[in-house]
Design a protein around this motif. Sequence first.
Motif, PDB file in Angstrom:
ATOM      1  N   GLN A 176      -8.276  -2.747  22.571  1.00 59.76           N
ATOM      2  CA  GLN A 176      -6.815  -2.737  22.518  1.00 59.76           C
ATOM      3  C   GLN A 176      -6.286  -3.955  21.770  1.00 59.76           C
ATOM      4  OE1 GLN A 176      -5.761  -2.466  26.665  1.00 59.76           O
ATOM      5  NE2 GLN A 176      -6.026  -0.237  26.753  1.00 59.76           N
ATOM      6  N   ARG A 177      -6.881  -5.126  22.027  1.00 56.19           N
ATOM      7  CA  ARG A 177      -6.461  -6.335  21.297  1.00 56.19           C
ATOM      8  C   ARG A 177      -6.669  -6.167  19.803  1.00 56.19           C
ATOM      9  NH1 ARG A 177      -9.226  -9.257  25.182  1.00 56.19           N
ATOM     10  NH2 ARG A 177     -10.879  -9.734  23.687  1.00 56.19           N
ATOM     11  N   GLU A 178      -7.792  -5.561  19.417  1.00 56.03           N
ATOM     12  CA  GLU A 178      -8.072  -5.376  18.000  1.00 56.03           C
ATOM     13  C   GLU A 178      -7.055  -4.442  17.363  1.00 56.03           C
ATOM     14  OE1 GLU A 178     -11.831  -4.288  15.046  1.00 56.03           O
ATOM     15  OE2 GLU A 178     -12.115  -4.403  17.218  1.00 56.03           O
ATOM     16  N   MET A 179      -6.711  -3.343  18.043  1.00 53.13           N
ATOM     17  CA  MET A 179      -5.707  -2.431  17.502  1.00 53.13           C
ATOM     18  C   MET A 179      -4.350  -3.121  17.367  1.00 53.13           C
ATOM     19  SD  MET A 179      -6.506   1.341  19.121  1.00 53.13           S
ATOM     20  CE  MET A 179      -6.854   0.829  20.800  1.00 53.13           C
ATOM     21  N   LEU A 180      -3.987  -3.895  18.384  1.00 48.99           N
ATOM     22  CA  LEU A 180      -2.709  -4.601  18.327  1.00 48.99           C
ATOM     23  C   LEU A 180      -2.684  -5.618  17.193  1.00 48.99           C
ATOM     24  CD1 LEU A 180      -2.125  -5.123  22.142  1.00 48.99           C
ATOM     25  CD2 LEU A 180      -0.662  -3.788  20.601  1.00 48.99           C
ATOM     26  N   PHE A 181      -3.793  -6.301  16.990  1.00 48.77           N
ATOM     27  CA  PHE A 181      -3.860  -7.285  15.900  1.00 48.77           C
ATOM     28  C   PHE A 181      -3.714  -6.593  14.549  1.00 48.77           C
ATOM     29  CE2 PHE A 181      -6.541  -9.785  12.884  1.00 48.77           C
ATOM     30  CZ  PHE A 181      -5.723 -10.898  12.815  1.00 48.77           C
ATOM     31  N   ASP A 182      -4.443  -5.492  14.340  1.00 49.39           N
ATOM     32  CA  ASP A 182      -4.335  -4.764  13.074  1.00 49.39           C
ATOM     33  C   ASP A 182      -2.916  -4.239  12.865  1.00 49.39           C
ATOM     34  OD1 ASP A 182      -6.981  -5.204  12.492  1.00 49.39           O
ATOM     35  OD2 ASP A 182      -7.679  -3.247  13.202  1.00 49.39           O
ATOM     36  N   LEU A 183      -2.307  -3.729  13.915  1.00 51.34           N
ATOM     37  CA  LEU A 183      -0.951  -3.212  13.802  1.00 51.34           C
ATOM     38  C   LEU A 183       0.037  -4.330  13.487  1.00 51.34           C
ATOM     39  CD1 LEU A 183       1.094  -0.926  14.044  1.00 51.34           C
ATOM     40  CD2 LEU A 183       1.048  -1.217  16.541  1.00 51.34           C
ATOM     41  N   ASP A 184      -0.090  -5.451  14.169  1.00 52.59           N
ATOM     42  CA  ASP A 184       0.812  -6.571  13.920  1.00 52.59           C
ATOM     43  C   ASP A 184       0.670  -7.101  12.504  1.00 52.59           C
ATOM     44  OD1 ASP A 184       2.754  -8.563  14.711  1.00 52.59           O
ATOM     45  OD2 ASP A 184       1.110  -9.985  14.754  1.00 52.59           O
ATOM     46  N   GLN A 185      -0.575  -7.224  12.022  1.00 54.36           N
ATOM     47  CA  GLN A 185      -0.768  -7.713  10.652  1.00 54.36           C
ATOM     48  C   GLN A 185      -0.163  -6.744   9.639  1.00 54.36           C
ATOM     49  OE1 GLN A 185      -2.259 -10.957  10.015  1.00 54.36           O
ATOM     50  NE2 GLN A 185      -1.590 -10.821  12.141  1.00 54.36           N
ATOM     51  N   SER A 186      -0.268  -5.443   9.914  1.00 50.72           N
ATOM     52  CA  SER A 186       0.320  -4.444   9.016  1.00 50.72           C
ATOM     53  C   SER A 186       1.842  -4.526   9.030  1.00 50.72           C
ATOM     54  CB  SER A 186      -0.128  -3.033   9.422  1.00 50.72           C
ATOM     55  OG  SER A 186      -1.526  -2.895   9.280  1.00 50.72           O
ATOM     56  N   VAL A 187       2.417  -4.718  10.218  1.00 51.91           N
ATOM     57  CA  VAL A 187       3.870  -4.856  10.316  1.00 51.91           C
ATOM     58  C   VAL A 187       4.344  -6.075   9.529  1.00 51.91           C
ATOM     59  CG1 VAL A 187       5.769  -5.357  11.906  1.00 51.91           C
ATOM     60  CG2 VAL A 187       4.063  -3.636  12.520  1.00 51.91           C
ATOM     61  N   GLN A 188       3.626  -7.183   9.658  1.00 54.19           N
ATOM     62  CA  GLN A 188       4.021  -8.394   8.942  1.00 54.19           C
ATOM     63  C   GLN A 188       3.913  -8.206   7.431  1.00 54.19           C
ATOM     64  OE1 GLN A 188       5.505 -10.770  10.619  1.00 54.19           O
ATOM     65  NE2 GLN A 188       5.033  -9.597  12.477  1.00 54.19           N
ATOM     66  N   SER A 189       2.852  -7.544   6.992  1.00 52.83           N
ATOM     67  CA  SER A 189       2.666  -7.307   5.557  1.00 52.83           C
ATOM     68  C   SER A 189       3.744  -6.387   5.003  1.00 52.83           C
ATOM     69  CB  SER A 189       1.272  -6.721   5.317  1.00 52.83           C
ATOM     70  OG  SER A 189       1.084  -6.436   3.950  1.00 52.83           O
ATOM     71  N   LEU A 190       4.019  -5.286   5.707  1.00 47.53           N
ATOM     72  CA  LEU A 190       5.057  -4.361   5.260  1.00 47.53           C
ATOM     73  C   LEU A 190       6.439  -4.998   5.317  1.00 47.53           C
ATOM     74  CD1 LEU A 190       3.927  -1.001   6.903  1.00 47.53           C
ATOM     75  CD2 LEU A 190       4.016  -1.525   4.452  1.00 47.53           C
ATOM     76  N   GLY A 191       6.659  -5.839   6.328  1.00 44.56           N
ATOM     77  CA  GLY A 191       7.943  -6.525   6.422  1.00 44.56           C
ATOM     78  C   GLY A 191       8.199  -7.440   5.245  1.00 44.56           C
ATOM     79  N   SER A 192       7.148  -8.100   4.778  1.00 48.78           N
ATOM     80  CA  SER A 192       7.289  -8.974   3.604  1.00 48.78           C
ATOM     81  C   SER A 192       7.572  -8.166   2.349  1.00 48.78           C
ATOM     82  CB  SER A 192       6.012  -9.806   3.421  1.00 48.78           C
ATOM     83  OG  SER A 192       5.801 -10.645   4.522  1.00 48.78           O
ATOM     84  N   GLU A 193       6.973  -6.967   2.278  1.00 50.72           N
ATOM     85  CA  GLU A 193       7.119  -6.140   1.078  1.00 50.72           C
ATOM     86  C   GLU A 193       8.420  -5.325   1.080  1.00 50.72           C
ATOM     87  OE1 GLU A 193       4.768  -2.399  -1.067  1.00 50.72           O
ATOM     88  OE2 GLU A 193       3.742  -3.662   0.407  1.00 50.72           O
ATOM     89  N   LEU A 194       8.757  -4.755   2.227  1.00 51.98           N
ATOM     90  CA  LEU A 194       9.884  -3.824   2.293  1.00 51.98           C
ATOM     91  C   LEU A 194      11.134  -4.424   2.927  1.00 51.98           C
ATOM     92  CD1 LEU A 194       7.948  -0.649   3.527  1.00 51.98           C
ATOM     93  CD2 LEU A 194       8.538  -1.262   1.168  1.00 51.98           C
ATOM     94  N   GLY A 195      10.960  -5.545   3.654  1.00 51.69           N
ATOM     95  CA  GLY A 195      12.070  -6.123   4.407  1.00 51.69           C
ATOM     96  C   GLY A 195      11.986  -5.729   5.865  1.00 51.69           C
ATOM     97  N   GLN A 196      12.379  -6.653   6.730  1.00 53.82           N
ATOM     98  CA  GLN A 196      12.238  -6.418   8.164  1.00 53.82           C
ATOM     99  C   GLN A 196      13.126  -5.284   8.672  1.00 53.82           C
ATOM    100  OE1 GLN A 196       9.963  -7.785  10.095  1.00 53.82           O
ATOM    101  NE2 GLN A 196       9.170  -9.074   8.444  1.00 53.82           N
ATOM    102  N   ALA A 197      14.207  -4.968   7.936  1.00 48.82           N
ATOM    103  CA  ALA A 197      15.136  -3.932   8.387  1.00 48.82           C
ATOM    104  C   ALA A 197      14.747  -2.531   7.921  1.00 48.82           C
ATOM    105  CB  ALA A 197      16.550  -4.258   7.916  1.00 48.82           C
ATOM    106  N   HIS A 198      13.671  -2.409   7.148  1.00 45.12           N
ATOM    107  CA  HIS A 198      13.251  -1.088   6.660  1.00 45.12           C
ATOM    108  C   HIS A 198      12.880  -0.189   7.849  1.00 45.12           C
ATOM    109  CE1 HIS A 198      10.805   1.946   4.614  1.00 45.12           C
ATOM    110  NE2 HIS A 198      11.446   1.599   3.487  1.00 45.12           N
ATOM    111  N   ASP A 199      13.207   1.092   7.726  1.00 46.66           N
ATOM    112  CA  ASP A 199      12.982   2.020   8.835  1.00 46.66           C
ATOM    113  C   ASP A 199      11.530   2.049   9.287  1.00 46.66           C
ATOM    114  OD1 ASP A 199      15.632   2.688   8.890  1.00 46.66           O
ATOM    115  OD2 ASP A 199      15.407   4.604   7.849  1.00 46.66           O
ATOM    116  N   ASP A 200      10.579   2.081   8.335  1.00 47.54           N
ATOM    117  CA  ASP A 200       9.168   2.147   8.706  1.00 47.54           C
ATOM    118  C   ASP A 200       8.716   0.865   9.404  1.00 47.54           C
ATOM    119  OD1 ASP A 200       8.901   4.685   7.706  1.00 47.54           O
ATOM    120  OD2 ASP A 200       8.166   4.033   5.738  1.00 47.54           O
ATOM    121  N   VAL A 201       9.209  -0.270   8.951  1.00 47.06           N
ATOM    122  CA  VAL A 201       8.867  -1.547   9.579  1.00 47.06           C
ATOM    123  C   VAL A 201       9.415  -1.580  11.003  1.00 47.06           C
ATOM    124  CG1 VAL A 201       9.132  -4.050   9.472  1.00 47.06           C
ATOM    125  CG2 VAL A 201       8.765  -2.744   7.367  1.00 47.06           C
ATOM    126  N   MET A 202      10.664  -1.138  11.170  1.00 44.07           N
ATOM    127  CA  MET A 202      11.271  -1.115  12.502  1.00 44.07           C
ATOM    128  C   MET A 202      10.505  -0.173  13.439  1.00 44.07           C
ATOM    129  SD  MET A 202      14.012  -3.111  12.576  1.00 44.07           S
ATOM    130  CE  MET A 202      15.152  -2.431  13.764  1.00 44.07           C
TER     131      MET A 202
END
Length: 233
Positions: free
Chosen positions: A191-217
């Motif tokens: 579970q920790r590994e899945m959460l880490f991968d998900l969080d890193q993906s959210v951070q990467s997408l947030g940098s690329e698309l912006g934190q307010a993007h629907d997919d990031v949210m």
Amino acid sequence: MITPIGSLLGSTQLAQMRTLLDRADWVDGRSSAGAQALEVKRNRQLPADSPLAQQLGDLILAALSRHPTFISAALPLRIMPPLFNRYEAGETYGLHVDNALRFIQPTGPGQGAAIPVRTDLSATLFLTDPEDYDGGELEIESSFGAQSIKLAAGDLILYPASSQHRVTPVTRGSRSCAVFWLQSMVRDSSQREMLFDLDQSVQSLGSELGQAHDDVMRLSGLYHNLIRQWAET
């Protein structure tokens, strides 16, 4: 999951820390070893209750609290105060598994009972530049075989405390590290590994698309809802 955490400490902090450690009085590392480790541990350490160990440990704990990759990978609930060890020529730590439980001893007036810590994760913070010593690799057994790790000074490796691991003999120079254990809010390693991968993906997408993007949210909401479901506090 074995996770490197880069640049936990900066060059100025490292230089000051190494100067203090070079002047320190080291004791036999077997003084803190359990029954299993006693047979295979040959190194030196700072007494855990020494003022220097507590001073340097506080610096490391403060750096951990500011490092987003560490927080994301560990999701720490309780962190043991760091211990400091040193290996010189011929010194080593044979294959062993860390104790499942450790205890934080309260300090100061009116101290209460010791606080138990389930050791979900182990961590080694390298304090010596790798070119300054030969040998001294941290070898961690995993489902993919043994992984040999020797990081730059200031870098940290985070790995399951349930893993068998060793420190190979130092053949030249001196190797200093800080080690500690922690209890995660999420006990299950998968579970920790899945959460880490998900969080890193959210951070990467947030940098690329912006934190307010629907997919990031949407993904960020999923991450926090999983935390709510799995976390123990």
